[in-house]
Enzyme design. Sequence first.
Site, mmCIF file in Angstrom:
data_model
loop_
_atom_site.group_PDB
_atom_site.id
_atom_site.type_symbol
_atom_site.label_atom_id
_atom_site.label_comp_id
_atom_site.label_asym_id
_atom_site.label_seq_id
_atom_site.Cartn_x
_atom_site.Cartn_y
_atom_site.Cartn_z
ATOM 1 N N GLU A 198 -12.705 -15.308 -13.304
ATOM 2 C CA GLU A 198 -12.536 -16.716 -13.850
ATOM 3 C C GLU A 198 -12.327 -17.525 -12.458
ATOM 4 O O GLU A 198 -11.399 -17.153 -11.697
ATOM 5 C CB GLU A 198 -11.584 -17.014 -14.556
ATOM 6 C CG GLU A 198 -11.718 -16.230 -16.046
ATOM 7 C CD GLU A 198 -10.535 -16.461 -17.051
ATOM 8 O OE1 GLU A 198 -9.635 -17.316 -16.566
ATOM 9 O OE2 GLU A 198 -10.404 -16.030 -18.062
ATOM 10 N N ASP A 238 -1.842 -26.003 -16.674
ATOM 11 C CA ASP A 238 -1.569 -25.145 -15.528
ATOM 12 C C ASP A 238 0.073 -25.176 -14.964
ATOM 13 O O ASP A 238 0.586 -26.563 -15.013
ATOM 14 C CB ASP A 238 -2.440 -25.339 -14.167
ATOM 15 C CG ASP A 238 -3.949 -25.028 -14.647
ATOM 16 O OD1 ASP A 238 -4.053 -23.859 -15.288
ATOM 17 O OD2 ASP A 238 -4.937 -25.681 -14.304
#
Length: 262
Positions: free
Chosen positions: A49, A60
């Site tokens: 990814e 995140d």
Amino acid sequence: MSRLKNKFNELKRKNRCAFIAYITAGDPNLSKTKEIVQELEKSGVDIIELGVPFSDPLADGPVIQAASQRALKNGTSLTKIIRLVKALRFKVKIPLCLMSYYNPIYKMGLAHFAQMASEAGVDGVIVPDLPVEEAGPFIRCVRKAKLDTIFFVAPTSAGERIKKTANASSGFIYYISLTGITGARKELSRDLRGRINSIKKYSRNPVCVGFGVSRPKQVKELSSFCDGVIVGSAIVSRVSANLKDKNLVHKVGNFVRGLTNV
């Protein structure tokens, strides 16, 4: 048949779980990212990814946020990352997915993005901030370009939500192992096996687990009942810890080999 589907079929024949590595593209720069991707393939990674840096990465944790900021300062963009994939396709055979927030894709234009990504050799797209209920136009454009769409199931997802996500997903389903942001954890949820089994009732797509996975013991445990294990922050941490080291790529590869060889 898509490159992702081929990979999962190959691993199923070998009775193996996929090891999926996440890195932030452009950290520390796109040239190093190219080297790291090739090293990851050599280190036993099955799928990669490539994270598209964004100024407001809601899902995140601090490790990937910092990596995104470094990449943005270097001028990394979605267009440049797609060009990187095109260059990598001459040497890298494993599936490459893009993980991007919706804004950069929307700004580029859905159809234009899908066409560019497909022509470059991207295999799948993951958009953390795009709910399934609002993803119709995105799914149509991306699927038309023969790209897989990968959506999230969370620990809080109930039956109807899992069903919608399963129907919208191709390639694989991304199960978030915990509530909250990305980042390495010492312990994983004890009910993961049960959650994975419940998701499999709604879909034949592979189910891969990410968020919090960072240790060989965790990878080994998850490999016994998941179709794929995703490691991100722990790898990005190795990049950030060796930014000025000429052996950065080798050190990242060594760390990953310790996870793929469990």
